[in-house]
Design a protein around this motif. Structure first.
Motif, PDB file in Angstrom:
ATOM      1  N   LEU A   2       0.850  -1.167   0.000  1.00 48.95           N
ATOM      2  CA  LEU A   2       0.000   0.000   0.000  1.00 48.95           C
ATOM      3  C   LEU A   2       0.890   1.223   0.000  1.00 48.95           C
ATOM      4  CD1 LEU A   2      -2.843   1.310   0.591  1.00 48.95           C
ATOM      5  CD2 LEU A   2      -2.205   1.168   2.984  1.00 48.95           C
ATOM      6  N   VAL A   3       0.617   2.198  -0.884  1.00 50.40           N
ATOM      7  CA  VAL A   3       1.419   3.415  -0.939  1.00 50.40           C
ATOM      8  C   VAL A   3       0.498   4.600  -0.725  1.00 50.40           C
ATOM      9  CG1 VAL A   3       2.932   4.831  -2.351  1.00 50.40           C
ATOM     10  CG2 VAL A   3       3.045   2.360  -2.534  1.00 50.40           C
ATOM     11  N   LEU A   4       0.814   5.400   0.280  1.00 50.51           N
ATOM     12  CA  LEU A   4       0.062   6.614   0.572  1.00 50.51           C
ATOM     13  C   LEU A   4       1.009   7.802   0.524  1.00 50.51           C
ATOM     14  CD1 LEU A   4      -1.860   5.399   3.740  1.00 50.51           C
ATOM     15  CD2 LEU A   4      -2.813   5.722   1.485  1.00 50.51           C
ATOM     16  N   ARG A   5       0.557   8.915  -0.001  1.00 51.21           N
ATOM     17  CA  ARG A   5       1.384  10.128  -0.034  1.00 51.21           C
ATOM     18  C   ARG A   5       0.589  11.291   0.532  1.00 51.21           C
ATOM     19  NH1 ARG A   5       6.169   9.930  -2.700  1.00 51.21           N
ATOM     20  NH2 ARG A   5       6.400   8.204  -4.114  1.00 51.21           N
ATOM     21  N   ARG A   6       1.257  12.087   1.325  1.00 48.60           N
ATOM     22  CA  ARG A   6       0.685  13.319   1.845  1.00 48.60           C
ATOM     23  C   ARG A   6       1.763  14.365   1.780  1.00 48.60           C
ATOM     24  NH1 ARG A   6      -1.917  12.911   7.637  1.00 48.60           N
ATOM     25  NH2 ARG A   6      -0.243  14.310   8.102  1.00 48.60           N
ATOM     26  N   GLU A   7       1.437  15.526   1.290  1.00 45.47           N
ATOM     27  CA  GLU A   7       2.437  16.569   1.138  1.00 45.47           C
ATOM     28  C   GLU A   7       3.015  16.972   2.481  1.00 45.47           C
ATOM     29  OE1 GLU A   7       2.783  20.834  -1.066  1.00 45.47           O
ATOM     30  OE2 GLU A   7       1.515  19.258  -1.852  1.00 45.47           O
ATOM     31  N   GLY A   8       4.334  17.156   2.510  1.00 47.22           N
ATOM     32  CA  GLY A   8       5.008  17.624   3.705  1.00 47.22           C
ATOM     33  C   GLY A   8       5.393  16.510   4.674  1.00 47.22           C
ATOM     34  N   ILE A   9       5.079  15.274   4.320  1.00 48.30           N
ATOM     35  CA  ILE A   9       5.374  14.170   5.225  1.00 48.30           C
ATOM     36  C   ILE A   9       6.528  13.375   4.655  1.00 48.30           C
ATOM     37  CG2 ILE A   9       4.488  12.034   6.162  1.00 48.30           C
ATOM     38  CD1 ILE A   9       2.160  13.451   6.970  1.00 48.30           C
ATOM     39  N   GLY A  10       7.472  13.050   5.512  1.00 44.43           N
ATOM     40  CA  GLY A  10       8.620  12.275   5.081  1.00 44.43           C
ATOM     41  C   GLY A  10       8.258  10.825   4.845  1.00 44.43           C
ATOM     42  N   LEU A  11       9.155  10.117   4.255  1.00 49.03           N
ATOM     43  CA  LEU A  11       8.953   8.708   3.954  1.00 49.03           C
ATOM     44  C   LEU A  11       9.065   7.889   5.238  1.00 49.03           C
ATOM     45  CD1 LEU A  11       8.689   6.525   1.743  1.00 49.03           C
ATOM     46  CD2 LEU A  11      11.161   6.494   1.663  1.00 49.03           C
ATOM     47  N   VAL A  12       7.963   7.320   5.679  1.00 52.06           N
ATOM     48  CA  VAL A  12       7.952   6.445   6.847  1.00 52.06           C
ATOM     49  C   VAL A  12       7.355   5.119   6.397  1.00 52.06           C
ATOM     50  CG1 VAL A  12       7.139   6.094   9.205  1.00 52.06           C
ATOM     51  CG2 VAL A  12       7.696   8.395   8.433  1.00 52.06           C
ATOM     52  N   LYS A  13       8.124   4.051   6.587  1.00 45.09           N
ATOM     53  CA  LYS A  13       7.711   2.733   6.101  1.00 45.09           C
ATOM     54  C   LYS A  13       7.355   1.828   7.267  1.00 45.09           C
ATOM     55  CE  LYS A  13      11.409   3.216   2.908  1.00 45.09           C
ATOM     56  NZ  LYS A  13      12.624   2.587   2.411  1.00 45.09           N
ATOM     57  N   LEU A  14       6.437   0.903   6.998  1.00 41.63           N
ATOM     58  CA  LEU A  14       5.964  -0.064   7.983  1.00 41.63           C
ATOM     59  C   LEU A  14       6.119  -1.466   7.396  1.00 41.63           C
ATOM     60  CD1 LEU A  14       4.309  -0.928  10.551  1.00 41.63           C
ATOM     61  CD2 LEU A  14       2.261  -0.519   9.174  1.00 41.63           C
ATOM     62  N   LEU A  15       6.644  -2.376   8.196  1.00 39.70           N
ATOM     63  CA  LEU A  15       6.733  -3.783   7.824  1.00 39.70           C
ATOM     64  C   LEU A  15       5.862  -4.582   8.783  1.00 39.70           C
ATOM     65  CD1 LEU A  15       7.936  -6.324   6.452  1.00 39.70           C
ATOM     66  CD2 LEU A  15       9.877  -6.104   8.003  1.00 39.70           C
ATOM     67  N   ILE A  16       4.961  -5.394   8.228  1.00 39.80           N
ATOM     68  CA  ILE A  16       4.120  -6.279   9.033  1.00 39.80           C
ATOM     69  C   ILE A  16       4.528  -7.704   8.694  1.00 39.80           C
ATOM     70  CG2 ILE A  16       1.763  -7.025   9.549  1.00 39.80           C
ATOM     71  CD1 ILE A  16       0.866  -4.221   8.440  1.00 39.80           C
ATOM     72  N   ALA A  17       5.097  -8.411   9.668  1.00 37.75           N
ATOM     73  CA  ALA A  17       5.582  -9.776   9.463  1.00 37.75           C
ATOM     74  C   ALA A  17       4.796 -10.717  10.372  1.00 37.75           C
ATOM     75  CB  ALA A  17       7.069  -9.861   9.776  1.00 37.75           C
ATOM     76  N   ASP A  18       4.013 -11.586   9.756  1.00 42.22           N
ATOM     77  CA  ASP A  18       3.191 -12.529  10.500  1.00 42.22           C
ATOM     78  C   ASP A  18       2.975 -13.761   9.634  1.00 42.22           C
ATOM     79  OD1 ASP A  18       0.924 -13.852  11.827  1.00 42.22           O
ATOM     80  OD2 ASP A  18       0.671 -11.966  12.909  1.00 42.22           O
ATOM     81  N   ARG A  19       2.962 -14.932  10.252  1.00 46.21           N
ATOM     82  CA  ARG A  19       2.731 -16.177   9.507  1.00 46.21           C
ATOM     83  C   ARG A  19       1.333 -16.231   8.922  1.00 46.21           C
ATOM     84  NH1 ARG A  19       3.607 -20.460  14.027  1.00 46.21           N
ATOM     85  NH2 ARG A  19       2.422 -18.837  15.040  1.00 46.21           N
ATOM     86  N   ASP A  20       0.383 -15.659   9.623  1.00 48.53           N
ATOM     87  CA  ASP A  20      -1.019 -15.722   9.220  1.00 48.53           C
ATOM     88  C   ASP A  20      -1.338 -14.574   8.256  1.00 48.53           C
ATOM     89  OD1 ASP A  20      -3.779 -15.841   8.977  1.00 48.53           O
ATOM     90  OD2 ASP A  20      -4.154 -15.878  11.136  1.00 48.53           O
ATOM     91  N   GLU A  21      -1.684 -14.929   7.027  1.00 49.26           N
ATOM     92  CA  GLU A  21      -1.986 -13.908   6.021  1.00 49.26           C
ATOM     93  C   GLU A  21      -3.158 -13.030   6.451  1.00 49.26           C
ATOM     94  OE1 GLU A  21      -2.958 -13.394   1.267  1.00 49.26           O
ATOM     95  OE2 GLU A  21      -2.925 -15.402   2.139  1.00 49.26           O
ATOM     96  N   ASN A  22      -4.153 -13.602   7.106  1.00 51.91           N
ATOM     97  CA  ASN A  22      -5.305 -12.815   7.558  1.00 51.91           C
ATOM     98  C   ASN A  22      -4.883 -11.752   8.567  1.00 51.91           C
ATOM     99  OD1 ASN A  22      -7.145 -14.211   5.948  1.00 51.91           O
ATOM    100  ND2 ASN A  22      -7.453 -15.781   7.510  1.00 51.91           N
ATOM    101  N   GLU A  23      -3.943 -12.088   9.448  1.00 52.84           N
ATOM    102  CA  GLU A  23      -3.437 -11.110  10.423  1.00 52.84           C
ATOM    103  C   GLU A  23      -2.723  -9.967   9.704  1.00 52.84           C
ATOM    104  OE1 GLU A  23      -3.537 -10.989  13.858  1.00 52.84           O
ATOM    105  OE2 GLU A  23      -4.635 -12.856  14.131  1.00 52.84           O
ATOM    106  N   ARG A  24      -1.847 -10.323   8.752  1.00 56.45           N
ATOM    107  CA  ARG A  24      -1.103  -9.301   7.997  1.00 56.45           C
ATOM    108  C   ARG A  24      -2.058  -8.368   7.262  1.00 56.45           C
ATOM    109  NH1 ARG A  24       1.766 -13.962   6.129  1.00 56.45           N
ATOM    110  NH2 ARG A  24       0.853 -13.697   4.060  1.00 56.45           N
ATOM    111  N   VAL A  25      -2.977  -8.950   6.526  1.00 52.61           N
ATOM    112  CA  VAL A  25      -3.919  -8.160   5.740  1.00 52.61           C
ATOM    113  C   VAL A  25      -4.816  -7.339   6.664  1.00 52.61           C
ATOM    114  CG1 VAL A  25      -5.869  -8.327   4.130  1.00 52.61           C
ATOM    115  CG2 VAL A  25      -3.816  -9.709   3.763  1.00 52.61           C
ATOM    116  N   GLY A  26      -5.212  -7.914   7.798  1.00 55.85           N
ATOM    117  CA  GLY A  26      -6.063  -7.192   8.742  1.00 55.85           C
ATOM    118  C   GLY A  26      -5.379  -5.968   9.327  1.00 55.85           C
ATOM    119  N   ILE A  27      -4.134  -6.103   9.737  1.00 59.57           N
ATOM    120  CA  ILE A  27      -3.396  -4.942  10.269  1.00 59.57           C
ATOM    121  C   ILE A  27      -3.187  -3.906   9.169  1.00 59.57           C
ATOM    122  CG2 ILE A  27      -1.199  -4.178  11.268  1.00 59.57           C
ATOM    123  CD1 ILE A  27      -1.104  -6.907  12.739  1.00 59.57           C
ATOM    124  N   ASN A  28      -2.868  -4.363   7.972  1.00 57.06           N
ATOM    125  CA  ASN A  28      -2.704  -3.441   6.842  1.00 57.06           C
ATOM    126  C   ASN A  28      -4.010  -2.695   6.573  1.00 57.06           C
ATOM    127  OD1 ASN A  28      -1.582  -2.174   4.618  1.00 57.06           O
ATOM    128  ND2 ASN A  28      -2.028  -3.872   3.253  1.00 57.06           N
TER     129      ASN A  28
END
Length: 182
Positions: A2-28
């Motif tokens: 997922l890529v979101l952009r907002r003017e004036g905001i620096g690049l901040v990245k998030l990594l979600i690592a989970d064995r369960d795909e439903n958990e990963r997709v749910g947090i995302n």
């Protein structure tokens, strides 16, 4: 991803690592529905992929399920998280002392016991985003200081630092394998 952009905001990245795909997709999904403006969100389900994304993308915030890492990959994970991630949030389904120790070893910002309440996810991820955004430089960089101290200025009262001097820092590590980290 997922890529979101907002003017004036620096690049901040998030990594979600989970064995369960439903958990990963749910947090995302929660990140996007709460409009937490992470520039990029990476989802991984394996140890190898998690470490590769940590090294390649250097996400500031990492949500990681402790249960997905076996003991043979633990040291590599610990090294990568400490080196590349600013905030580590650990998740587990096991409320054990061993999991709490692992969270401490990773210097975890937060410890999530599954099932995790959506409001807790929102609160922690928003706070980590704000902190990472404020301190966006991936590595702390300090410019030259006007109050540089020399060895002599530590012991001789009134001794002023020499602005034309060269300074050397000598370190002795407990383990010679740590020298490359320095």
């Amino acid at each position: 991803m997922l890529v979101l952009r907002r003017e004036g905001i620096g690049l901040v990245k998030l990594l979600i690592a989970d064995r369960d795909e439903n958990e990963r997709v749910g947090i995302n999904w929660l990140v996007s529905s709460y409009s937490i403006p992470y520039e990029k969100v990476f989802l991984t389900g394996t140890t190898l992929e998690t470490i590769q994304i940590l090294e390649k993308e250097m996400p500031e915030v990492v949500c990681i399920e402790l249960d997905m890492f076996q003991s043979d990959a633990w040291q590599e994970l610990t090294f990568a998280l400490n080196r590349y991630a600013r905030y580590c949030i650990v998740m587990t389904a096991e409320a054990t002392f061993d999991r709490a120790l692992q969270a401490l070893e990773l210097h975890a910002y937060s410890f999530w016991l599954k099932p995790i309440l959506p409001d807790e996810i929102k609160r922690i991820l928003q706070h980590c985003f704000k902190q990472a955004e404020q301190n966006h430089s991936p590595y702390p960089v300090q410019g030259p200081s006007s109050k540089t101290l020399s060895y002599r200025t530590l012991f001789i009262e009134g001794e002023a630092p020499d602005p034309n001097a060269y300074y050397i820092l000598l370190l002795q590590t407990e383990n010679t394998k740590d020298i490359s980290l320095l």
